[in-house]
Design a protein around this motif. Structure first.
Motif, PDB file in Angstrom:
ATOM      1  N   GLY A 164       0.792  -1.219   0.000  1.00 53.79           N
ATOM      2  CA  GLY A 164       0.000   0.000   0.000  1.00 53.79           C
ATOM      3  C   GLY A 164       0.824   1.267   0.000  1.00 53.79           C
ATOM      4  N   ILE A 165       1.723   1.398   0.964  1.00 51.70           N
ATOM      5  CA  ILE A 165       2.400   2.685   1.180  1.00 51.70           C
ATOM      6  C   ILE A 165       3.731   2.763   0.450  1.00 51.70           C
ATOM      7  CG2 ILE A 165       3.439   4.140   2.953  1.00 51.70           C
ATOM      8  CD1 ILE A 165       1.215   3.264   4.824  1.00 51.70           C
ATOM      9  N   GLU A 166       4.519   1.679   0.464  1.00 52.73           N
ATOM     10  CA  GLU A 166       5.845   1.731  -0.150  1.00 52.73           C
ATOM     11  C   GLU A 166       5.787   2.003  -1.656  1.00 52.73           C
ATOM     12  OE1 GLU A 166      10.013  -0.511   0.826  1.00 52.73           O
ATOM     13  OE2 GLU A 166       8.264  -1.792   0.429  1.00 52.73           O
ATOM     14  N   PRO A 167       4.874   1.364  -2.401  1.00 54.28           N
ATOM     15  CA  PRO A 167       4.835   1.656  -3.840  1.00 54.28           C
ATOM     16  C   PRO A 167       4.146   2.982  -4.180  1.00 54.28           C
ATOM     17  CG  PRO A 167       3.271  -0.076  -3.299  1.00 54.28           C
ATOM     18  CD  PRO A 167       4.021   0.228  -2.040  1.00 54.28           C
ATOM     19  N   LYS A 168       3.531   3.625  -3.219  1.00 53.70           N
ATOM     20  CA  LYS A 168       2.833   4.887  -3.471  1.00 53.70           C
ATOM     21  C   LYS A 168       3.841   6.041  -3.437  1.00 53.70           C
ATOM     22  CE  LYS A 168      -1.143   7.577  -1.824  1.00 53.70           C
ATOM     23  NZ  LYS A 168      -2.174   7.705  -0.763  1.00 53.70           N
ATOM     24  N   VAL A 169       3.783   6.920  -4.426  1.00 54.02           N
ATOM     25  CA  VAL A 169       4.778   7.983  -4.553  1.00 54.02           C
ATOM     26  C   VAL A 169       4.805   8.866  -3.311  1.00 54.02           C
ATOM     27  CG1 VAL A 169       5.452  10.026  -5.886  1.00 54.02           C
ATOM     28  CG2 VAL A 169       4.606   7.981  -7.067  1.00 54.02           C
ATOM     29  N   GLY A 170       3.647   9.266  -2.840  1.00 54.43           N
ATOM     30  CA  GLY A 170       3.586  10.155  -1.685  1.00 54.43           C
ATOM     31  C   GLY A 170       3.624   9.454  -0.351  1.00 54.43           C
ATOM     32  N   GLY A 171       3.707   8.116  -0.347  1.00 62.36           N
ATOM     33  CA  GLY A 171       3.703   7.382   0.920  1.00 62.36           C
ATOM     34  C   GLY A 171       2.323   7.386   1.553  1.00 62.36           C
ATOM     35  N   GLY A 172       2.270   7.292   2.865  1.00 62.45           N
ATOM     36  CA  GLY A 172       0.977   7.266   3.539  1.00 62.45           C
ATOM     37  C   GLY A 172       1.122   7.053   5.035  1.00 62.45           C
ATOM     38  N   ARG A 173      -0.001   6.732   5.645  1.00 60.43           N
ATOM     39  CA  ARG A 173      -0.065   6.622   7.105  1.00 60.43           C
ATOM     40  C   ARG A 173      -0.682   5.274   7.485  1.00 60.43           C
ATOM     41  NH1 ARG A 173       0.129  10.004  11.422  1.00 60.43           N
ATOM     42  NH2 ARG A 173      -1.170   9.554  13.239  1.00 60.43           N
ATOM     43  N   ILE A 174      -0.167   4.701   8.574  1.00 59.68           N
ATOM     44  CA  ILE A 174      -0.713   3.450   9.115  1.00 59.68           C
ATOM     45  C   ILE A 174      -1.198   3.710  10.536  1.00 59.68           C
ATOM     46  CG2 ILE A 174      -0.136   1.130   9.925  1.00 59.68           C
ATOM     47  CD1 ILE A 174       1.655   0.770   7.614  1.00 59.68           C
ATOM     48  N   THR A 175      -2.415   3.248  10.811  1.00 59.98           N
ATOM     49  CA  THR A 175      -2.987   3.339  12.153  1.00 59.98           C
ATOM     50  C   THR A 175      -3.359   1.937  12.615  1.00 59.98           C
ATOM     51  OG1 THR A 175      -3.899   5.528  11.714  1.00 59.98           O
ATOM     52  CG2 THR A 175      -4.805   4.328  13.594  1.00 59.98           C
ATOM     53  N   VAL A 176      -2.864   1.542  13.777  1.00 57.90           N
ATOM     54  CA  VAL A 176      -3.217   0.250  14.381  1.00 57.90           C
ATOM     55  C   VAL A 176      -3.937   0.550  15.685  1.00 57.90           C
ATOM     56  CG1 VAL A 176      -2.391  -1.982  15.186  1.00 57.90           C
ATOM     57  CG2 VAL A 176      -1.128  -0.757  13.397  1.00 57.90           C
ATOM     58  N   GLN A 177      -5.145   0.041  15.814  1.00 56.99           N
ATOM     59  CA  GLN A 177      -5.938   0.358  16.992  1.00 56.99           C
ATOM     60  C   GLN A 177      -6.601  -0.900  17.547  1.00 56.99           C
ATOM     61  OE1 GLN A 177      -8.367   3.401  15.200  1.00 56.99           O
ATOM     62  NE2 GLN A 177      -9.923   1.935  14.483  1.00 56.99           N
ATOM     63  N   ALA A 178      -6.795  -0.895  18.861  1.00 55.31           N
ATOM     64  CA  ALA A 178      -7.420  -2.019  19.564  1.00 55.31           C
ATOM     65  C   ALA A 178      -8.579  -1.492  20.406  1.00 55.31           C
ATOM     66  CB  ALA A 178      -6.407  -2.742  20.446  1.00 55.31           C
ATOM     67  N   ALA A 179      -9.650  -2.268  20.483  1.00 54.09           N
ATOM     68  CA  ALA A 179     -10.820  -1.898  21.294  1.00 54.09           C
ATOM     69  C   ALA A 179     -11.536  -3.180  21.680  1.00 54.09           C
ATOM     70  CB  ALA A 179     -11.754  -0.968  20.535  1.00 54.09           C
ATOM     71  N   ARG A 180     -12.306  -3.085  22.734  1.00 55.39           N
ATOM     72  CA  ARG A 180     -13.086  -4.239  23.193  1.00 55.39           C
ATOM     73  C   ARG A 180     -14.560  -3.903  23.165  1.00 55.39           C
ATOM     74  NH1 ARG A 180     -12.103  -7.978  28.578  1.00 55.39           N
ATOM     75  NH2 ARG A 180     -14.005  -9.224  28.405  1.00 55.39           N
ATOM     76  N   HIS A 181     -15.341  -4.797  22.554  1.00 59.10           N
ATOM     77  CA  HIS A 181     -16.787  -4.651  22.506  1.00 59.10           C
ATOM     78  C   HIS A 181     -17.396  -5.936  23.040  1.00 59.10           C
ATOM     79  CE1 HIS A 181     -16.642  -0.917  20.110  1.00 59.10           C
ATOM     80  NE2 HIS A 181     -15.606  -1.487  19.505  1.00 59.10           N
ATOM     81  N   LYS A 182     -17.928  -5.856  24.274  1.00 64.14           N
ATOM     82  CA  LYS A 182     -18.473  -7.019  24.983  1.00 64.14           C
ATOM     83  C   LYS A 182     -17.383  -8.084  25.102  1.00 64.14           C
ATOM     84  CE  LYS A 182     -23.267  -6.081  23.724  1.00 64.14           C
ATOM     85  NZ  LYS A 182     -24.499  -6.586  23.094  1.00 64.14           N
ATOM     86  N   ASN A 183     -17.591  -9.253  24.496  1.00 64.68           N
ATOM     87  CA  ASN A 183     -16.599 -10.330  24.651  1.00 64.68           C
ATOM     88  C   ASN A 183     -15.739 -10.505  23.410  1.00 64.68           C
ATOM     89  OD1 ASN A 183     -18.649 -11.279  23.033  1.00 64.68           O
ATOM     90  ND2 ASN A 183     -18.500 -13.383  23.752  1.00 64.68           N
TER      91      ASN A 183
END
Length: 359
Positions: free
Chosen positions: A278-297
């Motif tokens: 996704g990001i490496e071949p893109k000329v302008g690069g980009g952003r990565i977001t990794v997020q964690a959350a809990r919903h019930k079980n």
């Protein structure tokens, strides 16, 4: 039953079995007393016949079943020694049971014999049939328990073999990490040593941190979200040295989820895919977001990038498909149908890789 007795029975399986067998024998004893009183009409009092039957039957099960449990435990007893035990227990229980009943009822033992003499043959036949039936019942029960234990042991062995095979499969899948990043990093490191030694030193520090975290994760069956996010931070920090301003990232892990356990290196391939396709071949690069959350079980883990998007090139599509199948295979082996993994488009550009795992 008294609550203090239950833990003792649970802790001593032989004692528990003996108590159950005495209770079952009591039902037989009651049936015998009813038959003697109302069918054979020996003694007119059901109470007298009941006491005699309980004394003989309880002594019989104590000698026969108690001896079996004491000598052989819950295993199947050998047939010949068990038969000899039965032949010894039979007259002892008859004589001893009558003596105990005589003492309890305050009735001479001779009166028991006199009452039975009117139907001696029928009584002896009934006594032999009942004792034989009770013995056959407990013998069959011990045989069934033996076969059940053998089946349980075989199931445990099969489960252990299956677990070993599954663990080997998971380790194989876990080890299938794209090697391109390592070669590219070493090549960049070789070039930086000559032109920018401080940056090369920084990249080497990041590489060591990443390799240390990767080695620790690859040798364990389970890790925490805190460790997994540390691994991704080391990897993204290393990639940021390589890509510079073309890569930015954000890791969102709430404090209450840091110690939640997950399979090791589950998110790592997703972050690598986001970089590589996704990001490496893109000329302008980009952003990565990794997020964690809990919903019930359920634990929600998302890797979001602003790269080229799904299937930007046929090569990306094929490689992404292989990585996705790897992750799905691991989830299927670990959680069955309880876990979910989806790969979708991000708005306005990029990909969202979403994992849903039972906590």
């Amino acid at each position: 039953m008294n609550t203090t007795v239950l833990p003792a029975l649970a802790a001593y399986p032989r004692l528990r079995r003996f108590v159950i067998d005495v209770a079952i024998t009591s039902v037989f004893n009651t049936a015998i007393a009813l038959m003697i009183t109302y069918v054979m009409r020996i003694h007119s009092s059901f109470y007298i016949n009941f006491v005699i039957s309980m004394c003989i039957g309880t002594l019989m099960v104590t000698l026969l079943d108690g001896g079996r449990l004491l000598i052989w435990g819950l295993e199947k007893p050998p047939r010949l020694p068990f038969l000899l035990m039965f032949l010894v227990a039979l007259p002892l229980s008859q004589y001893g049971g009558n003596s105990i009943a005589s003492w309890l009822l305050d009735i001479p033992r001779e009166s028991f014999a006199a009452a039975r003499s009117n139907n001696l043959v029928g009584f002896l036949v009934l006594f032999a049939v009942v004792c034989g039936s009770i013995t056959w019942f407990f013998w069959s029960r011990s045989v069934m328990e033996h076969f059940k234990a053998e089946a349980a042991n075989e199931k445990a062995r099969a489960s252990a073999i299956e677990k070993q095979a599954l663990q080997a499969q998971l380790q194989m899948l876990q080890a299938q990490i794209e090697p391109h990043m390592m070669f590219n990093t070493l090549a960049n490191l070789q070039g930086l040593i000559a032109i920018d030694p401080p940056k090369a030193q920084h990249m080497l520090d990041q590489l060591i941190q990443y390799l240390r975290a990767t080695l620790a994760s690859s040798r364990s069956d389970k890790t925490s979200l805190a460790n997994e996010f540390s691994l991704m931070e080391a990897y993204l920090g290393l990639m940021q040295v390589r890509m510079g301003a073309r890569l930015s990232y954000q890791l969102d892990l709430p404090d209450e989820l840091k110690q939640v356990g997950i399979p090791p290196m589950l998110l790592q391939p997703l972050v690598e895919n986001a970089i590589k396709h996704g990001i490496e071949p893109k000329v302008g690069g980009g952003r990565i977001t990794v997020q964690a959350a809990r919903h019930k079980n359920m634990l929600h883990l998302d890797v979001i990038d602003t790269g080229l998007g799904l299937g930007a090139t046929p090569e990306n599509k094929l490689s992404t498909h292989l990585g996705v199948e790897n992750i799905r295979e691991r989830l299927r082996a670990l959680y069955g149908d309880a876990a979910q993994f989806t790969l979708g488009s991000n708005t306005p550009e990029g990909v969202i890789a979403a994992l849903r795992i039972p906590v």
